[in-house]
Design a protein around this motif. Structure first.
Motif, PDB file in Angstrom:
ATOM      1  N   ARG A   1       0.818  -1.208   0.000  1.00 36.15           N
ATOM      2  CA  ARG A   1       0.000   0.000   0.000  1.00 36.15           C
ATOM      3  C   ARG A   1       0.854   1.261   0.000  1.00 36.15           C
ATOM      4  O   ARG A   1       0.640   2.184  -0.801  1.00 36.15           O
ATOM      5  N   LEU A   2       1.833   1.294   0.877  1.00 32.16           N
ATOM      6  CA  LEU A   2       2.647   2.505   0.971  1.00 32.16           C
ATOM      7  C   LEU A   2       3.603   2.640  -0.207  1.00 32.16           C
ATOM      8  O   LEU A   2       3.803   3.743  -0.729  1.00 32.16           O
ATOM      9  N   SER A   3       4.192   1.524  -0.640  1.00 27.57           N
ATOM     10  CA  SER A   3       5.100   1.596  -1.786  1.00 27.57           C
ATOM     11  C   SER A   3       4.357   2.036  -3.039  1.00 27.57           C
ATOM     12  O   SER A   3       4.878   2.839  -3.834  1.00 27.57           O
ATOM     13  N   ASP A   4       3.139   1.522  -3.243  1.00 23.27           N
ATOM     14  CA  ASP A   4       2.336   1.936  -4.395  1.00 23.27           C
ATOM     15  C   ASP A   4       2.003   3.420  -4.350  1.00 23.27           C
ATOM     16  O   ASP A   4       1.787   4.051  -5.396  1.00 23.27           O
ATOM     17  N   ALA A   5       1.969   3.992  -3.143  1.00 20.14           N
ATOM     18  CA  ALA A   5       1.684   5.414  -2.984  1.00 20.14           C
ATOM     19  C   ALA A   5       2.947   6.265  -3.051  1.00 20.14           C
ATOM     20  O   ALA A   5       2.894   7.478  -2.825  1.00 20.14           O
ATOM     21  N   GLY A   6       4.098   5.628  -3.368  1.00 22.54           N
ATOM     22  CA  GLY A   6       5.347   6.368  -3.487  1.00 22.54           C
ATOM     23  C   GLY A   6       6.000   6.676  -2.157  1.00 22.54           C
ATOM     24  O   GLY A   6       6.857   7.572  -2.072  1.00 22.54           O
ATOM     25  N   ILE A   7       5.638   5.923  -1.126  1.00 23.98           N
ATOM     26  CA  ILE A   7       6.171   6.148   0.220  1.00 23.98           C
ATOM     27  C   ILE A   7       7.222   5.082   0.505  1.00 23.98           C
ATOM     28  O   ILE A   7       6.935   3.887   0.415  1.00 23.98           O
ATOM     29  N   PRO A   8       8.464   5.470   0.825  1.00 22.39           N
ATOM     30  CA  PRO A   8       9.516   4.471   1.103  1.00 22.39           C
ATOM     31  C   PRO A   8       9.133   3.569   2.276  1.00 22.39           C
ATOM     32  O   PRO A   8       8.948   4.040   3.401  1.00 22.39           O
ATOM     33  N   CYS A   9       9.020   2.287   1.999  1.00 24.31           N
ATOM     34  CA  CYS A   9       8.566   1.343   3.006  1.00 24.31           C
ATOM     35  C   CYS A   9       8.983  -0.055   2.584  1.00 24.31           C
ATOM     36  O   CYS A   9       8.897  -0.404   1.397  1.00 24.31           O
ATOM     37  N   GLY A  10       9.440  -0.871   3.512  1.00 19.68           N
ATOM     38  CA  GLY A  10       9.828  -2.233   3.154  1.00 19.68           C
ATOM     39  C   GLY A  10       9.664  -3.176   4.328  1.00 19.68           C
ATOM     40  O   GLY A  10       9.980  -2.840   5.473  1.00 19.68           O
ATOM     41  N   MET A  11       9.152  -4.361   4.038  1.00 21.31           N
ATOM     42  CA  MET A  11       9.014  -5.376   5.069  1.00 21.31           C
ATOM     43  C   MET A  11      10.381  -5.979   5.379  1.00 21.31           C
ATOM     44  O   MET A  11      11.169  -6.244   4.462  1.00 21.31           O
ATOM     45  N   VAL A  12      10.685  -6.208   6.628  1.00 26.11           N
ATOM     46  CA  VAL A  12      11.955  -6.816   7.021  1.00 26.11           C
ATOM     47  C   VAL A  12      11.931  -8.281   6.615  1.00 26.11           C
ATOM     48  O   VAL A  12      11.033  -9.031   6.998  1.00 26.11           O
ATOM     49  N   ARG A  13      12.928  -8.677   5.838  1.00 22.34           N
ATOM     50  CA  ARG A  13      13.004 -10.038   5.327  1.00 22.34           C
ATOM     51  C   ARG A  13      14.278 -10.725   5.794  1.00 22.34           C
ATOM     52  O   ARG A  13      15.282 -10.075   6.050  1.00 22.34           O
ATOM     53  N   ARG A  14      14.210 -12.050   5.860  1.00 20.56           N
ATOM     54  CA  ARG A  14      15.417 -12.853   6.016  1.00 20.56           C
ATOM     55  C   ARG A  14      16.143 -12.889   4.676  1.00 20.56           C
ATOM     56  O   ARG A  14      15.574 -12.564   3.628  1.00 20.56           O
ATOM     57  N   VAL A  15      17.416 -13.300   4.702  1.00 23.36           N
ATOM     58  CA  VAL A  15      18.193 -13.359   3.465  1.00 23.36           C
ATOM     59  C   VAL A  15      17.548 -14.295   2.449  1.00 23.36           C
ATOM     60  O   VAL A  15      17.508 -13.989   1.250  1.00 23.36           O
ATOM     61  N   ASP A  16      17.025 -15.431   2.907  1.00 23.30           N
ATOM     62  CA  ASP A  16      16.413 -16.362   1.956  1.00 23.30           C
ATOM     63  C   ASP A  16      15.176 -15.767   1.310  1.00 23.30           C
ATOM     64  O   ASP A  16      14.892 -16.002   0.134  1.00 23.30           O
ATOM     65  N   GLU A  17      14.417 -14.959   2.052  1.00 22.58           N
ATOM     66  CA  GLU A  17      13.253 -14.294   1.477  1.00 22.58           C
ATOM     67  C   GLU A  17      13.687 -13.201   0.503  1.00 22.58           C
ATOM     68  O   GLU A  17      13.053 -13.004  -0.548  1.00 22.58           O
ATOM     69  N   ALA A  18      14.751 -12.481   0.849  1.00 24.61           N
ATOM     70  CA  ALA A  18      15.235 -11.405  -0.015  1.00 24.61           C
ATOM     71  C   ALA A  18      15.690 -11.943  -1.369  1.00 24.61           C
ATOM     72  O   ALA A  18      15.516 -11.285  -2.407  1.00 24.61           O
ATOM     73  N   ALA A  19      16.274 -13.136  -1.384  1.00 21.38           N
ATOM     74  CA  ALA A  19      16.758 -13.712  -2.639  1.00 21.38           C
ATOM     75  C   ALA A  19      15.623 -13.884  -3.639  1.00 21.38           C
ATOM     76  O   ALA A  19      15.837 -13.809  -4.852  1.00 21.38           O
ATOM     77  N   ASP A  20      14.394 -14.097  -3.134  1.00 19.32           N
ATOM     78  CA  ASP A  20      13.250 -14.275  -4.029  1.00 19.32           C
ATOM     79  C   ASP A  20      12.880 -12.984  -4.740  1.00 19.32           C
ATOM     80  O   ASP A  20      12.153 -13.005  -5.744  1.00 19.32           O
ATOM     81  N   LEU A  21      13.341 -11.841  -4.236  1.00 25.12           N
ATOM     82  CA  LEU A  21      13.037 -10.550  -4.861  1.00 25.12           C
ATOM     83  C   LEU A  21      14.073 -10.146  -5.911  1.00 25.12           C
ATOM     84  O   LEU A  21      13.909  -9.134  -6.595  1.00 25.12           O
TER      85      LEU A  21
END
Length: 391
Positions: free
Chosen positions: A312-332
């Protein structure tokens, strides 16, 4: 000898890499990703990183070793042996760059220092990586990543005020020093292209760390006041650039530092009242009333899940990110951010490693082979040297 591919910017550049463990090998790894040929000169027992870690199934090809050695060539030499020293000298004579990270003075004692290398190739680029530099009162101090994290002040930048020192959770000094060395080598290659001269490069883990910490060190150098430890709050010191827990227990990092971003955040959360509230309406007011603003934001984030807030916030142009583990980050990771390589003999032979961290439009990434087994390319390298001598 030829590279596996010739499409990189450094195609035709050869590096005689005497470095080991991480900082030096990571520098030549980055250059290999740009197309350079890297000959890894190892001791007879191999680079110490080959057997790093507790899982003996990876001996000879540990994950830490894989991370910085894909696509290189390996020859094992005893540099105290006259014949092997001659091979090392022959490799240097036919290389563009020498890279080493022994203690200061070791290469010179072996007869492979900068002056000796210049006799073999006058325009050589000679890069030495060490803990505290090749000169000065601390040149002989041993150093590894966590030591320099401590001595550089880096450990006192993370965590909250009053907390014990906090180590960055991966060997950041090794990789940032490798990047610094690679940048220095690239600059020296450009200088040689323009002026025909070689360079002697001195890359210190300590100095590279200070440069990397410029956003923390420069304010002190200008104002005389050391930067406060701010935990998970961003550099701005604003409560809107901090960490929050969502309804599902996952954390969300918010990075609202500009007035238009705050206005967008207030609208996205249905809290336009913040814009008229003198406690929150300006950045200075939000700093003064940090905890009150943080508490209100915390309450809002508890109304939905972390992934929903991120979208929601990223789509609105607001810097926001969910905290991920390294294995989750690799999927991005983007299409070319990770490189597929096959390493025969591993429990899982098809693996992925990070790329250089950037893309060149219209150019495919350099193809990489597996990291070399110890001394795997001896015959190829010796045959190449013999052919060069014959010519």
């Amino acid at each position: 000898m030829n590279n596996l591919t010739s499409n990189g910017a450094l195609s035709g550049i050869r590096i005689a890499d005497f470095s080991h463990v991480m900082a030096g090998p990571y520098a030549s790894h980055l250059l290999r990703l740009m197309g350079a040929e890297v000959i890894k000169i190892e001791p007879k027992g191999g680079d110490g990183f080959r057997n790093y870690g507790a899982d003996r199934r990876y001996d000879g090809m540990s994950p830490a070793f894989i991370a910085a050695n894909a696509g290189k060539k390996s020859i094992a030499l005893d540099l105290k042996d006259k014949a092997d020293l001659g091979i090392a000298r022959d490799i240097i004579a036919r290389s563009d760059v020498v890279l080493e990270n022994f203690r200061p003075g070791v290469m010179a004692r072996l007869g492979l220092g900068y002056e000796a290398a210049c006799e073999l190739r006058p325009d050589i680029i000679y890069c030495s990586v060490s803990g505290y530099g090749q000169e000065g009162p601390y040149r002989d101090w041993p150093a590894i990543d966590n030591i320099v994290q401590a001595t550089s002040g880096m450990m006192m930048l993370s965590g909250e005020e009053g907390d014990p020192p906090v180590r960055v959770g991966f060997p950041i000094v090794d990789t940032l020093t490798g990047q610094t060395a690679a940048m220095a080598i690239l600059g020296a290659l450009m200088q040689r292209e323009r002026h025909g001269t070689g360079s002697k490069l001195d890359v210190s883990m300590f100095d590279a760390s200070l440069a990397f910490m410029t956003s923390a060190l420069t304010p002190f150098m200008v104002t005389g006041k050391p930067m406060n430890r701010m935990g998970n709050t961003g550099y701005s010191g604003l409560p809107t650039a901090s960490m929050f827990t969502a309804r599902d227990g996952r954390q969300v990092s918010l990075g609202v530092v500009q007035p238009p971003q705050f206005a967008a955040l207030a609208r996205a959360m249905g809290r336009e009242d913040w814009l008229a509230d003198p406690h929150f309406a300006t950045p200075d007011a939000r700093r003064t009333n940090f905890h009150a603003m943080h508490d209100q934001l915390s309450a809002e984030f508890m109304t939905d899940d972390a992934a929903a807030w991120e979208k929601r916030l990223s789509d609105a142009g607001i810097p926001c990110g969910m905290v991920r583990r390294v294995d989750e980050a690799a999927d991005l990771a983007g299409a070319t951010a990770l490189i597929d390589i096959t390493i025969p003999g591993l429990p899982e032979e098809n693996v992925r490693i990070p790329g250089a961290g950037y893309r060149v439009q219209g150019q495919s990434p350099v193809a990489l082979g597996a990291p070399p087994r110890l001394d795997a390319d001896r015959n190829t390298i010796l045959a190449w040297l013999a052919e060069e001598c014959a010519d």
